[in-house]
Every structure is written in C-alpha cells, then in structure tokens.
Scaffold this active site. Structure first.
Site, mmCIF file in Angstrom:
data_model
loop_
_atom_site.group_PDB
_atom_site.id
_atom_site.type_symbol
_atom_site.label_atom_id
_atom_site.label_comp_id
_atom_site.label_asym_id
_atom_site.label_seq_id
_atom_site.Cartn_x
_atom_site.Cartn_y
_atom_site.Cartn_z
ATOM 1 N N GLU A 131 5.461 0.873 -33.131
ATOM 2 C CA GLU A 131 6.088 0.521 -34.136
ATOM 3 C C GLU A 131 7.148 -0.618 -34.148
ATOM 4 O O GLU A 131 7.529 -1.033 -34.947
ATOM 5 C CB GLU A 131 6.468 1.598 -35.136
ATOM 6 C CG GLU A 131 5.826 2.513 -35.530
ATOM 7 C CD GLU A 131 6.180 3.695 -36.487
ATOM 8 O OE1 GLU A 131 7.522 4.192 -36.059
ATOM 9 O OE2 GLU A 131 5.672 4.302 -37.418
ATOM 10 N N LEU A 153 -6.699 7.833 6.290
ATOM 11 C CA LEU A 153 -7.082 6.610 6.890
ATOM 12 C C LEU A 153 -5.854 6.050 7.461
ATOM 13 O O LEU A 153 -5.659 6.199 8.738
ATOM 14 C CB LEU A 153 -8.111 5.779 5.992
ATOM 15 C CG LEU A 153 -8.160 4.335 6.586
ATOM 16 C CD1 LEU A 153 -9.172 4.650 8.108
ATOM 17 C CD2 LEU A 153 -8.916 3.359 5.767
ATOM 18 N N LEU A 183 9.589 -0.387 3.214
ATOM 19 C CA LEU A 183 8.836 -0.428 2.143
ATOM 20 C C LEU A 183 7.673 0.620 2.418
ATOM 21 O O LEU A 183 6.672 0.780 1.739
ATOM 22 C CB LEU A 183 7.732 -1.842 2.087
ATOM 23 C CG LEU A 183 8.595 -2.879 1.631
ATOM 24 C CD1 LEU A 183 8.039 -4.210 1.649
ATOM 25 C CD2 LEU A 183 9.477 -2.876 0.572
ATOM 26 N N ARG A 184 8.073 1.269 3.429
ATOM 27 C CA ARG A 184 6.887 2.558 3.873
ATOM 28 C C ARG A 184 6.754 3.344 2.603
ATOM 29 O O ARG A 184 7.732 3.990 2.107
ATOM 30 C CB ARG A 184 7.476 3.312 5.123
ATOM 31 C CG ARG A 184 6.537 4.502 5.366
ATOM 32 C CD ARG A 184 7.039 5.025 6.695
ATOM 33 N NE ARG A 184 6.866 4.398 7.789
ATOM 34 C CZ ARG A 184 5.700 4.306 8.791
ATOM 35 N NH1 ARG A 184 4.761 4.855 8.442
ATOM 36 N NH2 ARG A 184 5.909 3.523 9.754
ATOM 37 N N GLY A 185 5.588 3.733 2.432
ATOM 38 C CA GLY A 185 5.187 4.582 1.303
ATOM 39 C C GLY A 185 5.665 4.068 -0.308
ATOM 40 O O GLY A 185 5.615 5.118 -1.224
ATOM 41 N N VAL A 186 5.878 3.071 -0.317
ATOM 42 C CA VAL A 186 6.502 2.311 -1.496
ATOM 43 C C VAL A 186 5.253 1.731 -2.356
ATOM 44 O O VAL A 186 4.583 1.047 -1.497
ATOM 45 C CB VAL A 186 7.433 1.323 -1.417
ATOM 46 C CG1 VAL A 186 7.849 0.520 -2.608
ATOM 47 C CG2 VAL A 186 8.953 2.279 -0.842
ATOM 48 N N SER A 227 -7.036 4.452 -0.423
ATOM 49 C CA SER A 227 -7.222 2.943 -0.234
ATOM 50 C C SER A 227 -8.725 2.695 -1.022
ATOM 51 O O SER A 227 -9.740 3.305 -0.757
ATOM 52 C CB SER A 227 -7.271 2.454 0.996
ATOM 53 O OG SER A 227 -7.697 1.300 1.092
ATOM 54 N N LYS A 247 -2.980 11.294 -4.937
ATOM 55 C CA LYS A 247 -2.145 12.125 -4.343
ATOM 56 C C LYS A 247 -0.633 12.118 -4.722
ATOM 57 O O LYS A 247 -0.485 11.143 -5.131
ATOM 58 C CB LYS A 247 -2.070 11.979 -2.777
ATOM 59 C CG LYS A 247 -3.622 12.070 -1.917
ATOM 60 C CD LYS A 247 -3.123 11.487 -0.680
ATOM 61 C CE LYS A 247 -4.652 11.051 -0.028
ATOM 62 N NZ LYS A 247 -4.613 10.210 1.209
ATOM 63 N N GLU A 288 -3.039 14.495 7.648
ATOM 64 C CA GLU A 288 -2.492 13.590 6.743
ATOM 65 C C GLU A 288 -1.100 13.249 7.483
ATOM 66 O O GLU A 288 -0.530 13.888 8.417
ATOM 67 C CB GLU A 288 -2.086 14.223 5.340
ATOM 68 C CG GLU A 288 -2.820 13.872 4.275
ATOM 69 C CD GLU A 288 -2.699 12.507 3.631
ATOM 70 O OE1 GLU A 288 -1.732 11.959 4.412
ATOM 71 O OE2 GLU A 288 -3.592 12.154 2.819
#
Lengths: 981, 981
Positions: free
Chosen positions: A480, A765, A799-802, A869, A898, A922
């Site tokens: 709205e 992977l 930036l890992r995992g970001v 990926s 995940k 993993e």
C-alpha cells in the site's frame, strides 16, 4: 507449568499470560491483550471498577451502526463489567490506597480472565479482592463475572455494586438509544436500540452472594441498572458475589430483552456455567492446539494468537466475519478486509472448517453489496469492498481528516484501487473447497462468488493494443505504499489465476450440477463469449516477470523508482510512510508489506507460476531488504517468516515469526490498544504449520517438510484434510525426512542400537572435493579493479561463507550504488567466476579425494554430489570425476538452500537410499546442519568451531580412508546411543 | 394576561408560551423551544424522566472539545435534569398509563419552565406531578429543579430518583472522561474532563424533601450519582422534592468539583434562589423589554426571541460569544458566525452594551487565530474564521460527508471564500463604539481588530491593470447560493467601508492615544505605505453599481446568469438549493439571503453609499423577488421586514417579521430541533426597533420614525445611546412626528387646546393640483397595444394607487416575462408618460387651485409641494405655478414613500415650519396617513372611504377658500380636544 518466560512485566507459561505490575503506559494495550470472547461477542480486558482512561468494549458480531466518514462500525454494546467494591466507604480503585500485590492472568486453555489484588484502602483496611470472568463458549449468550472479597486484618462493611452500563461508547460515540429498563425477581434489565441500524439489544443481569448475610437492593437510574449488596465481613471471611449476564439482539431473536430475562431466570450456578465453558474450550483445543516444546514464549504466543482467533470466529452465524481487529478494539471499526480470507482463514480451514465456511458464506451473502459497488464504478459482476461490513457495500473511508485546523485532508484510495480483494476472496473460496471437498457449499455459494467476481475482472481489465496484452491499470497492489500503479504483478497474476479457477468451476458445475450451472448461467449470464474472454485474458494478461533474471517487477516502472536503503533509517520507531510522507514513499522502492513475495507465497501452496525456488530466492533478495517489515504492515512478518524459512534463513524466519506472534502481547508496533492484529495471528498459524512444519499437500495428503527453529524440541499439531485428521508430532532429530503423519514408522539413525548401515556418501563440492575460493577471489578482484574499489586477499578472507550480494556490499563499502548497478556488478563478477572455472582441471582435486572415492566405490558405496552451486556439474566434469559420481544434487535441484535438509534428501533419493544410510561430507556449518536435519551421518572437515556438530571431524580428507571413517562413525553411533540411555 | 393566541398547540400570552398537547413530531423542536439558560449555560427543554428520542443538552460557554470534520464543538455537559418518579412501582413516563391533563409553560418574564401533568399510572393510580426548573441568572452556577407530587385518589408509595447523568452526548458522542464521583453530607458529585481540550467540570446535586416522611438513599453507579427518596403520600397530600445543582468548570476556577460541592453546601432554599432569579430577570427586562399592544402573538414572539438571546449572552466572560444556534442545540456545533456581530449584537449594543462588549472582546482575544488563518492562506494581518470557536482558528468543516456508501462528498467553501466576516466584525466594532462612546475599549481592543483586519484586506485585494481597479475575486458573498464569484458588491463595499474606518481609527488613535498608536504601529506595522495603499484601495475598488439605473449587480456577471421565477416553484417546503442542487443554483439569479439588500441595510444606519431610497427601491424590486426568503437562510426575513417597512410595504414587512419571530416557536423552517436561530432572533429586535420603530440617529440622538404594523396599538422600548436611556412609547395615533424620546416635550396639534396656528400648506400634486391619470392611462395603453396585451379604460380604473410594477403585472396577467423584459416595459411606459406630460399646461390645473394658492399667499401662508413623483418639478413648471410654490418635496427628497411621514416633514423643514403649523392637502389614503403620522393638519379630497381620516374632507378644491378652510380646521381641532377630555 514450571517454565516461565518474562517480558515487559508479562509472564508466560504454556497456557497463561500474566501481568504482575500494571504499567500506566500500557493501560489500553493491555485491555486488548486481555480480551475474552466466545465467537458471539468479544469483551476487552478492562477493569470492573472503571477508569476514565479505559476503553472498555463489548463487540457483538453484526451489530453495526452508522457513523460519519467510515460509514458504519461495530457498535460498542452495553458494558456488562461494572462491579464496584466499596470497603468501609472507600471505593476500590487501583490508584487509591495501596496495592500490596497484583496479578492479572489470562488462561487461554480455559478462556478465563482473572485478577487478584491485595489492597490497602485509604482508611487502612487491607482486603483481598479476586475477580474472574468468562464469556461462555458453551452458551454464547451467557457471561459470568465473579468477585471474591476477603478482609485481611479487620472487619469491614462492604458494598458491592454490580451494574450494566447503558452508555457504552465507540471512542466517545454512543450508538444506543435507551428504550426501557426494569427489574425482575432475578435481576435488572436494559433494552436499547442502535440509532440508525435499529438493532435492538436486551441485557439482563443478576447477582448471587454467598459467604455472608447481605442486604440486596435494586436501583434503576436511566441507563444504569444497578444491584447493590451490602454486608459485613470478618478477617479471613471470603464473600463471593457472582454476577451473571445474558445478552441477545434482534439479529437472532425477535424480542431480545424478553429472551435475555427468560434466560437469566433459567441459568444454573456460576460454577456449572464455568465448567461447561471450560469443557467446551477443551473440545476446541483438541482440534486447534499447537504444542511447542523448548520455547515457552513461542508456545504461549502461538496459543494466545489462536485463542484470539477462536474467540472471534462466528460459530453460529454465517452473515458475519472476522474484522481486521477481531472483536477486541475500535481499530478499523469492525470492518472486514482481505486479512480474513488470506491470513486468518487457513487456520480455520485446516482445523475448524465449519467456522471457515461461516465466514466464506458471509462473502456469499454480501454479493449484492459487491454488485452495487461494481455498478457504482461502472463495472459488471461483483466487486468486493476493500472494507466490508453488514451489507458488503464499500465502507472504506474516503478521507482521513486532518488533526489541525489547516491540515490537508488525506484521500484514501483503497476503496477505488485496492481491487485484489475480489481475487483474494476467490482464492480462499477455492482452497476451502480443496481442503474440505465441500462440494455442496461450492455449488450453493462458492461458485457464485468465483464466477461473479470473474465477471467483474473481465470488465475491469483493459486491452493494450500497442503491446497486444491485457493490463490492469490504476490499482493499489498488496503493497500500500504505492497508491497508483499499473500492472501490479500481484494483482494481474491473481486475476489470471482467478479466471483459470472460474473456468474450472464452470466446467465442474456443468459436469456435476448442471441444473445449478443453468441457474447461474441465467442469473449471471455466463455466455460462451464471456468465457472465451476469460481464456483470452488468461492467455494475454501481462505479468511483469523477467524470465532471464527470474525477477518480477512489482508493477510497471517499479525498478525505475528511486532506490532506498532502509538500514540508513535505523533505528526508527515508525513506518517509512510516516518518515517519508505519502508522496515521497510513492516515489521510492520501499514496500509496506510483501507484494511480489506475497504472490509467491500464495502460489507456493499449489506450486503454480510464478512460484519456484529460484524466483523466490531471486525476488526475496530483491524485495525483502526493501520491505518495511518492522513498522509497515503487520501483515508482513509472518509471510516473511515462512519464506525465510523456505530459504533456510532460520534466524530471520524466527525473528519475523516472533515479531508477528508478539505483536499484541508485547505491543511490538505500539498500536495494540486499537485491537488484536487478526491477520498477524492468522499468519502465526501459517508460519508454524505451513512454514516451520512445512506442511504441503502431496498426493492429496498433507506432508510435513519440517524446519523447526533453533531450540524447539517438539512441534505437534493437527491438520484436517478432506475430513481426515492428520496428527503431526515433529521433533528436530526427526527433522530428516518428508513425512506424512506421525503414526508412520520411521527408522531413525539416532535411535538405532546397531552400527550404522552406510550405503552412500554425499560430498559437498567446494572445500571438500576442490577449492574454488581462489577463483572467487580472482573474480572479485577483477571487478574491484574495474570499479576502482579497494580490495585484496586480506579483504577476501572476510568473505568466506558470505553471500554474493553481501560480499559485494562489503567491497563497495560506504559508496552508494543504485540497485541496478549492484545487480550488474554481481552478474559481472559471476561471469568472471564462471569464465575462470573453465580452467579447472583434475589437479584442482584436493588431497585424498580421488583415493577415497575409489575406495568407496570398491566397497559398493554409492556416491553423490550435494552442492548448492549452480556450476557443480561443469566443475565435476572438469575435475575428471564425473564417472565416479552416481548422482548430482546441485543449485537446480531443490528450493531451500542449506541448512535446509532438502538438497541432501534429494541426493539420497537419487541414490535410492534412506537418509540414515548416508554419510554427508561437508566443510560448512550450514552443510552439517542440513545433513543432521536430513537425519544423515556427518563428516565435518575443518575446525570444530565450524563443523563441531558433525559425528566425525577431520581437518581434511588427506589422511583418511573408508576403514578409518567407518570406525569413527561406529564410535559416534555408540556414544550417541549411550548418551540416550 | 387574558389575551391569548393559539397556534399549533402553543398558547401565547404576553409573557408565556404554553403547550397543552405533546405532538410527537415536535418532540425535539419543542426541546429547543423550551430552552432555558442564564448566560453561563443553556439547557434544552427535555423532560426530567428521559426518553430515547430526546436530545437533552446543557451547553456551557467555552466548553469546546475536539470532534472529527467540524474540528471542535460545544461539549454537551452532564445532564442535571434526570428526575424519575415511580408511583407504586410504575415509572412515570408520558407514553405509559394515561395523561389526563398536560401543560408545559415557559414564562420568559421569570425565566422559569414548568410542567403540570395529571397522570393515571398503568396500575390505575392518578397523581398530579408538577415540575419547575430554572437556571439562575442571579447566580450562574446554580440550577434549580422542583417536583411536586400529589396523589389524587389513593395513597401511593412514591419513589423519586434524582440523578446527574455523566453520559451526556452530542448526537451520540460523549466528550467526557469520568474522573471521579462521590458523596458529601449535602449530596453527590461528579468530576469529569473533556477528552481532548481537558476542561474539567464539577457538578454537585442535593435534594430536599418536604410534605412527607421519607427515606433518603445515595447510590453512586459509575457516572450516574443518584439520590433516591421514598415515601408514602395520601390523596391531596403534596410532597415537594427540590433538587439543587451547582456546576463549575476549570475555565473559571481551579478545582471545579470542590467549588461545586462547597457552593452546594452553602446554598439557601430553593424558594430564595428562585426569588433572586426572578428579581434579576426583572432588572434585565427593565432594560431590554419591548412592549407591543394589540398583537399578542407578536408581543410574546418578540419577548421570546429576546429571552433566547438574553439567556445565551455571556455575562461574565469575554472569551466566548454567542454561537449560531445559541446554547440551545447541536446545529453548527457551537461555532460563532457573522450572525453574532451583524444580527445579534445591535440588540445588546443598544440595551445591554456590557454584554456586547464581552462578545466583541472575544473577537479581540481570538485575533491570534485570525492571524494564523491569514498566514495559512498566504495573507497578512488578521483574517477572521468564517466559523470560530475557542481559539479563533478556522473551524468551518471542509466536507459534508455523504449519507450513502457511494455518494460524493460535498466541499464546503465558506472557510476559504466567505471572507466578508472580517469586515462584519469591524462593522460591529465600529457601531458598538459609536453607540457607547467606549473609547477605552476601542483603544484597547477595537482598534487592533479594525486595523489588523484592514491589513488583511490590503493583502487580499488584487489590482486589475486592465481596468485600473482593485478587485476581490473568488469569494462567497452574503448570498451563499453563489460559491465562487468575483467582485461581490457586498464584500467590496464592506471592505472599502472598513478601510475608511481603519484610517479614521488610525487618526483618532494618533490624536487621542498616541502611545497606543505607537504600540500598534510597532506590533502591526502601520506604515504610511500601508495607509496610502488603503487610501488607494478605497479610491479604486470596484463596486458593480450602475449609476444610471441605481441597480447594483450582486457580483460580476450576476445579471448574465439564468433568471428564475420563484413563484413557479411554489408551493414548496425546502430551499431552492435543495430543489435545484448546488451546481444549478450557482447558475441562476436566485439568492439564499439578501446580499445587495444586506449591503443597503448595513449602510442604511449611517446613510452611506450606496444607500439611498432610490437605490433601495430599485434593488428591492430586483432582488427581493429572487430571494429564497422562505427556505433559504433564516438570516433573510428580518432584514427584508425592515426594508419592506422602509418601502411602505407594510403587509410584506409584517409577514417577513413574523416569519423571523416564529421560526423557533412554530418551527417555520422545520429545523428548530437543531437549536434557536440566534441571528433571526437578533433580526427580530432590529425589525421592531430599527424597522417598525424606525429608530435612526439624528443629531447624535436616537429618533423614531415609527411605522407600526396594522393593529399594533402601542410599541414601547428603551434605547441606550452614549450612556443615556431613551424610552420610546409609540402609538399609531401619535405616529405622526419624528421624536427623540418620550419624555421630550412635543407640541402635538391633537393635544393643543388652542386653534391651530397654520403657517403653511403642503399640496400633493396628482389629483390635487392637477390630474395626470389620463396621461398614465395613455402610456399604459400604448405599451399594452405594442405588446398585444388586453387593456382598456375600465382596466385602468383598477390601477389607482397601484405601483408601477404592480400595475404592469396586472396588465400582463398570466403571461410570464423574464425580469429584464418587465423592467424594460416599465421603463418604456414611464418614457411615454414623461413624453406625454410635456404637453401639460396651465389648463390642466384642477378647478379652484389657482384661486386658493393666491389666497394663501396673500394670507402670508407658505406653500410647498409634497409629491412622490419624480416628475413633480417639470409638471409644476408646465402648470405655470412654479412662482407660487416656496418649496418642493418630490421623489428625490426622501427615502420612504407615503404613508411614511418623511416627505411632508421634509417639506415642512424646507418651509422652516413645525409640522403642527402645516396643512396637507391630499387625495390618497396613504397621503393622509403620512400627514397624520407627520403630526400635521389634513385636508382630504375625495370620498370618506378614501380620505376619511383627514381633519377636513372636501370633494375637491373647487368650492372652497382659505376662510372656509380655516373654519373647518378650527372645528376639527375643537372636536379632537373634546374627544380627549
């Protein structure tokens, strides 16, 4: 009941909410919080002794009366609460004398509100006063109020005055004319009539006193019949006054005051009435309860929201429906919005469908009003009112009058433009039918709703000859904040969907009830020309959806609006519209509530266009950050909770869920005083059952895809599908398999006493089989260099995992880019990455991988890839291991990322194995979480801080083999078993 | 008091209005009719026992509270009336049992409302119940209510419940929050506060019973404190319950409920309070009463209207003023309009100037609001609100919400465009000052009002370079049927007038209070530039006035609008706007209320431009027939009454006057239920005193030019001018001379015991000196022939003494012509007449004239002509007698035509003689009347049926001479003297 949660002076147990301290600033919001009701009426939790600041209200379904600007409103009915206690001449009031102890408690299991106060009067007399009240759900015309007084330290002369207040008001306005009043041998009565709608109401009350000798006396000042009991009480002597009230209106009987008096004369004891009431509540909860273990706040909050819905759902009346603020406050004046059909009804459809039918039948009965609205606007068929009341005519106010002498009036456009309501009603009609198989109702009521609103749509759409498409111009969508838009995706797709269903219903009627079809044909003129037009509109209506990006444009030109970063406005305590103003809000990409996401949510249930995991993801990323979820519409949070849950954003999902669940208990938005947020309460049920419980209909049966919030040990509820109850009892350790219902036998790895029977391995992977971090780094670096942004390897570590978006935002830092630019940069970086992985080769396999793969294959163990990926398949090819992999689950396989278990469950399914037969390898926390959620064995690569939850932890795959791994897995299983015993 | 007039179940005596039959359809309008009050509050005449249809109201000056759409309204205050009588268990109500006799009476002399009912209860008990109430004008915070019950035929158990109702409502809306309540040894009390404005109100009440042993009991249900007396009464035994009420608000004291309780404790007996009240009323009436003899309806109606004004005029408060519907109803929400300054204030200025000052000081105190309004609209200075309340900010609603779901909102433009209010306030300010000489107030308050509103005007006017004139565009004038007009003559001239007065005040301040001028100079910036602009505007503002015709165009383009004949819409019971719709009304020459005529009325007092008898006549003829005087604005009739009276239209004047005077008594417009028409009531005073009494200020003293309606034997009133009371006692037989006041010595021919001392003769022209009837006939005949209308000598006989317009209308008969055409035909006929009298010569002198003229001149007697003809001078020339005439009074000399005495008085003045020294020779009834009214001797020529009132009657002048005439005049004087002794 030992577990309690405390918050803002409220204490929660599984079934109760208690206030032990009265905060003056919450005076009116707590009146809403402590609302009781019984589906016939609702009574706010105002105090019996009355306060000038109080907003007492008893609202009865259907008792509307005229009022300026908003046309009509639920008239506040005579107040049955007044009960004044006078102790040795001192009137009991909380602000006088001294409060020595205080507790107000709502027991939602029993539907009883009580209050215990120990009070020292100004004269120094200490007395215990206990109030208890209920609106009988066993007999909706009966209200009970009990007051027990016990002097603590000295004999006291006590007077109790029990009245009916015939001067109720809607924020000052009294809708009633006093017709008459009088007394009978059982008490006193009042006969009133609404000013304009001329609905008569009769209310009668009697009191019974026990525990002392008392003199009783009747006074009958105009409009205020009063029964007074005077007695002496010694310390420790408890005197009980029971006040019973009966109420009827001319909506359900001819002479309400007579009926009320007769009923009063025949009533059993207070205690019997209360017993019957509690018994009736027990039956209600057997169907509708949700059990949550491990989170008492969530447990109470969920039950509280369901309670608030259950007490306002019309039980014996199919000419009314639940107003936006239920029967608990003056907000929105008792008007009925899409809130009911889209947000509230699913709870009833799946647990109390007869109540859902009442409310949908209200829409059937109000078709004449919807037709008048269509005629007024120059259209055909039935055009439902954005705000609807007794007749179905449009009652949305045109104007919001200014507060000051020279302020401008604000035009409210919803009545004219927020037309999606007609599709929303059809949507609820359709899903009620789907869930119940109530063909009779569909034939008698539902079909006419769906068909006549379809006729409206075909007169409302416009054909754009230039683009050769149908359009719907000049609307307000679900969001709205944008008041004048063309081709709102939500509206256009809902219309398309609606017309599809209309054609289906037409055929269904023809096949099953040709006479009814014939009747409707005559009545509505459902010519083949009309139907061919519906088909044409379905084929050619424009949905602003970009197939290449998966992004849906909220409406024509939305992406051209000025972008906004809501974080820049934090912290804030008001809506973005209040901050920006209406005009400026219209110019920006800021949403009051989900719109494209709302469409995706509505299409999620049947997985129809444009719903897909991909479009959800894409549009979530775009729209969620631009939605004013905190102070925009209260309709938003529950929907975001469900979608965030779907997307594996567990923390955000829970946050949004609690935002919805506590909106009235903790007055999250500061407007609880206006009444319960009904749509939010309905959304809470959907968030728990459809979101966290993940109920979907597979093979004509409800199936759970659970995804419980952190800490929830159990989630248990019932779900009715086509007349059959399905009991779900979900626990996090069971959160590993798609189940149909709880009584199904499931083999759990954790509960198995034997060594695990490993039949398959599922490898992540990136970071497990290979490491593409370097390629990502190089891609970001290239982008940063091109854009002149500072970036280096060190920055890359952060930036890992970001996510891609968040990575980019960190790189751009303080600089502001328009959204298009950001999007373009993300696309460019991805292209660089995709280009670079062209160079991947077998030498990029991490140490130990190839050996392990070969060992496993030799041991007859199946191997799958489980990677989010979308480049997984080409990478596997380039790594040269494609021939060693039996199945691939990648970014295209499932919707929820995940830590949702979906991807691994998909992989196991591809391998033809049970989850407990699989081991997931993993290197990321979310991956381990997902595997555990899937009920699989887990091998974590990396530091315990990251993968510590895994059954087996290894630094990498370099120094291991199948034998070693099997031993470790057996050990883990044994330890787990031991811990359980 | 024997004389009574009956009308619609009301009975009038000189001082009372009584209802002997309760008509259900007049239930609410009679509540208005029987309103009482005391200048502090007003209380509608609702019944003590309460009815659902009732609209009880007690409105206190200044107690405003917020409300949607209309911003603020006078909050209905707690109802002090409830008094329920229960006879052997039967509650006394008019619709139950049987009414054996009934009378409700308002005594406006004593300010007391009473009701006597003989009632047979449903159980068959007959009882007399007498109620009496007053709002003390001697002590404004005290209210008295007495109830006397007398069983007629059997002993009865009687209960009387006296309450305060703390749930008062404004048409449903209750503005009050209940703060507290309680009891004292003298009674019970209630403490409330308005919701938004947070004004506190304390009300206390106690009862006293006499005539029986009774048990008294207090109950205090929330908001409804009640005192109950129970007793037994035998047949014939009268038991009296006296209920006294005190009321205070935080507007006048700090702790109103405390003050109310203290006051209650100290009150004397009911009878003493009533005595003081009646005494105070006597003092009020000594100043403000008007006595009319010969017309009891008019007598009561006038007193009733004055009573209604006197009870709502603020006596001790200069921050409030009289609302449009006084303090007697909910219409216009207690807002204050120009009604007060223009219509109501003259009554107070000339009889109770201290009350007028209070109300004008309200305008001074609300200057800040007027300045905020100016700022809001982008102007300078002070722009008064069209509707004003406590702050002076604009509170006119913007919208009239529609009644149905799809109706359109109606925009109300008065707040934006009806700007003449600022000049109206200045007008009242000026005339208050003129009448009182209250230089102190003008210095302290009035000057700032006049100057700052003048500043507003100079920012509001626009300069039109094309026409080199100032204009005021986009306004609503006095006539509200035209909502968007340019250069409204009323507004433009009022602005010009206002600026003239502003410059005068500036100079006056400079001469008398230079320090104050300096202060205002600083505050308002009264630069010489500003003042020079005022002068320029005065010189160049456009007034659409056609000097050649004397016609003023209501606004630019009015004459181009479609014309209308209101007679075609008769009979009707609603306004022309209701019939035509707003849009169509805007397009037509139909007025809601006088506009040009209103301007002429306002300029009449000081005889300023464009006022003249000629312009009045001309514009009356044009505008009066186009004015919706019956159902347009209630502001119109009284003004039309005065102007019609000026124009000698006695019957029409009286009709309009009664329309105004009975508007509330007889609910002439059907909206009396909304409250008293305050402006109409004020207009009634003006119609009687300024119209019929003809009071004008000559030589700084009020002078009566009376013109009593037919049948009025006496008109007596007081008029205060500059601190000196002038008592006027006018009778029709004395209606012959301009007087200043009754105690002045005047030599009346009728009261002289000697022979008259004749020093002059005044001759009418037509029918006396010559006969131009033939020329008129010929002119009409020519016109009729040209237009193909039937006309002949016979028809011409019917036109004797008939006005030009009426003559034409008779000739055209049933045919309808547009007004322009009628106007043109009248002009044409006149031209033919003027052309024809070119042929007049001495032979046209009637027989005997020349001889008599010569005799008189020889006797030293002066000779004047007294003819209403505008052609008199050329006719005299052509008759060859110009050298025998000493003075000519003709159609240009005075405003009011015969039978007003003006023309002859003018002639006498020209001759330098006293009226009693003059003889008038006339052949028309109106002429004789005028001469008698001027106090002159009269010679009537013609039949006694026409001139029978003359002192001397002759068939013509043929057979008489001065000697004979003198003898007859002496005889007449002697007979008159004899008749008086």
């Amino acid at each position: 009941m030992d577990i309690k949660a405390h918050s803002q002076h409220l204490t929660y147990t599984d079934w109760t909410v208690s206030e032990t301290h009265l905060a003056p600033e919450r005076f009116n919001s707590r009146e809403t919080t402590f609302t009781i009701g019984n589906g016939y009426l609702g009574t706010r939790g105002s105090f019996e002794e009355g306060y000038s600041r109080a907003l007492p209200a008893t609202l009865i379904h259907g008792v509307y009366d005229e009022v300026p600007i908003v046309y009509t409103e639920l008239a506040n009915c005579p107040d049955w609460l007044p009960l004044v206690v006078i102790v040795d001449g001192d009137r009991f009031r909380l602000e006088r004398g001294e409060i020595l102890s205080y507790e107000r408690q709502l027991d939602v299991q029993r539907g009883v509100l009580s209050r215990k106060v120990r009070w020292r009067s100004p004269s120094g007399i200490t007395i215990d006063i206990v109030f208890e009240r209920f609106a009988s759900i066993a007999d909706q015309h009966v209200l009970g109020l009990r007051c027990q007084v016990t002097p603590v330290d000295s004999e006291s002369a006590i007077e109790v005055q029990a009245s009916i207040n015939g001067y109720p008001e809607n924020q000052g306005f009294n809708h009633w004319e006093l017709l008459d009043q009088g007394k009978t041998e059982h008490g006193v009565w009042l006969n009133l009539r609404t000013r304009s709608s001329r609905i008569q109401l009769g209310m009668a009350t009697g009191i019974k006193l026990s525990g002392a000798e008392a003199s009783l006396q009747v006074t009958n000042p105009p409009g205020y019949p009063t029964l007074t009991a005077s007695f002496l009480a010694s310390p420790g002597q408890t005197v009980t006054v029971e006040k019973l009230v009966t109420v009827f209106t001319s909506l359900e009987c001819e002479n309400p005051v007579e009926v009320a008096c007769e009923k009063l004369a025949q009533l059993p004891e207070y205690s019997s009435l209360l017993d019957a009431h509690v018994q009736a509540w027990d039956e209600v909860w057997q169907k509708s309860d949700i059990v949550i273990e491990g989170d008492v706040t969530a447990q109470l909050a969920v039950r509280y929201n369901l309670f608030q819905l259950l007490i306002c759902a019309p039980r014996n009346n199919d000419r009314v429906s639940i107003p936006a603020k239920t029967l608990s406050g003056f907000g929105y004046r008792g008007h009925i919005f899409w809130d009911t059909e889209i947000f509230i009804l699913p709870f009833f459809i799946y647990t109390q469908p007869e109540l859902a039918r009442n409310m949908l039948t209200y829409r059937y009965h109000t078709l004449p009003g919807a037709r008048r609205k269509a005629v007024h606007y120059g259209y055909k068929g039935a055009m439902y009112a954005w705000e609807s009341a007794e007749t179905g005519d449009e009652v949305t106010p045109r104007w919001l009058p200014p507060n000051d002498f020279y302020g401008e009036d604000i035009r409210i456009w919803c009545r004219d433009r927020e037309i999606h309501i007609s599709a929303d009603v059809a949507y609820a009609t359709w899903f009620y039918w789907q869930a119940t198989g109530d063909d009779e109702w569909m034939r008698d009521c539902g079909a006419e709703i769906i068909l006549d609103t379809a006729i409206f749509w075909s007169s409302r759409v416009e054909y754009n000859t230039k683009y050769e498409r149908y359009e719907i111009r000049e609307v307000i969508g679900a969001d709205e904040y944008h008041e004048f838009v063309h081709n709102n995706a939500f509206t256009n797709r809902m219309v398309q969907w609606h017309l599809e269903k209309a054609l289906y219903i037409y055929d269904w009627l023809g096949n099953n009830f040709p006479e009814k079809l014939n009747e409707l044909d005559q009545k509505l003129n459902l010519s083949s020309g009309r139907r061919s037009r519906w088909n044409d509109i379905i084929a050619n209506i424009w949905i602003p959806y970009d197939e290449s990006t998966g992004l849906i444009e909220q409406f024509e030109g939305f992406f051209q609006l000025q972008d906004i970063n809501l974080e820049e406005y934090e912290p804030r305590t008001k809506s973005m519209q209040a901050i920006l103003g209406i005009e400026e809000g219209n110019k920006r990409q800021v949403l009051k509530q989900p719109d494209v996401l709302m469409l995706l949510y509505l299409m999620r249930q049947s997985q129809e266009f444009p719903y897909s995991q991909k479009t959800l993801e894409k549009n979530w990323d775009y729209y969620a950050p631009r939605t004013d979820i905190s102070y925009g519409s209260s309709l938003g949070p529950a929907i975001h909770a469900i979608l965030a849950s779907d997307l594996g954003k567990t923390a955000e999902a829970y946050e949004r869920f609690m935002q919805a669940a506590l909106v009235d208990l903790e007055d999250v938005r500061g407007n609880a005083a206006d009444g319960i947020h009904g749509a939010s309460a309905g959304g809470v049920w959907q968030a728990v059952v459809l979101g966290f419980g993940g109920i979907q209909i597979g093979n004509d049966e409800p199936v759970a895809h659970p995804h419980l919030p952190h800490g929830w040990r159990r989630l248990k509820f019932n779900f009715l599908w086509r007349g059959k109850w399905h009991a779900f009892d979900l626990r996090p350790q069971e959160d590993m398999e798609t189940r149909r219902h709880a009584d199904m036998e499931i083999s759990l790895p954790a509960s198995s006493s034997e060594s695990p029977n490993i039949r398959g391995f599922i490898f992540d992977l990136d970071g497990v089989l290979t490491d593409t971090a370097e390629y990502h780094y190089l891609a970001w670096q290239k982008l940063a260099d091109e854009e002149g942004l500072l970036f280096n390897r060190e920055a890359n570590e952060g930036l890992r995992g970001v996510s891609r978006r968040e990575s980019l935002l960190r790189i751009v830092g303080d600089k502001h880019y328009p959204e298009e630019k950001l999007q373009e940069m993300m696309d460019r970086k991805n292209q660089y990455y995709v280009d670079s992985i062209q160079n991947i080769s077998p030498k990029d396999l991490l140490p130990g991988v190839l050996t392990l793969l070969d060992e496993l294959r030799q041991a007859g163990i199946k191997i799958a890839l489980g990677s989010a990926s979308k480049n997984a398949r080409p990478v596997v090819e380039k790594l040269g291991i494609a021939n060693r992999i039996d199945a691939i689950a990648d970014g295209y396989s499932v919707q929820r990322p995940k830590p949702a278990p979906d991807l691994f469950l998909y992989a196991a399914n591809q391998l033809g194995l049970e989850p407990a037969q699989c081991v997931v390898v993993e290197d990321a926390e979310a991956g381990i979480e997902a595997a555990l959620a899937a009920g699989m064995w887990t091998v974590g690569l990396g530091p315990a801080s990251r993968v510590g939850e895994a059954h087996v932890i290894l630094p990498n795959l370099a120094d291991t083999d199948w034998t070693k791994l099997r031993a470790k897995l057996n050990d883990a299983a044994a330890q787990q078993q031991k811990a359980r015993v």
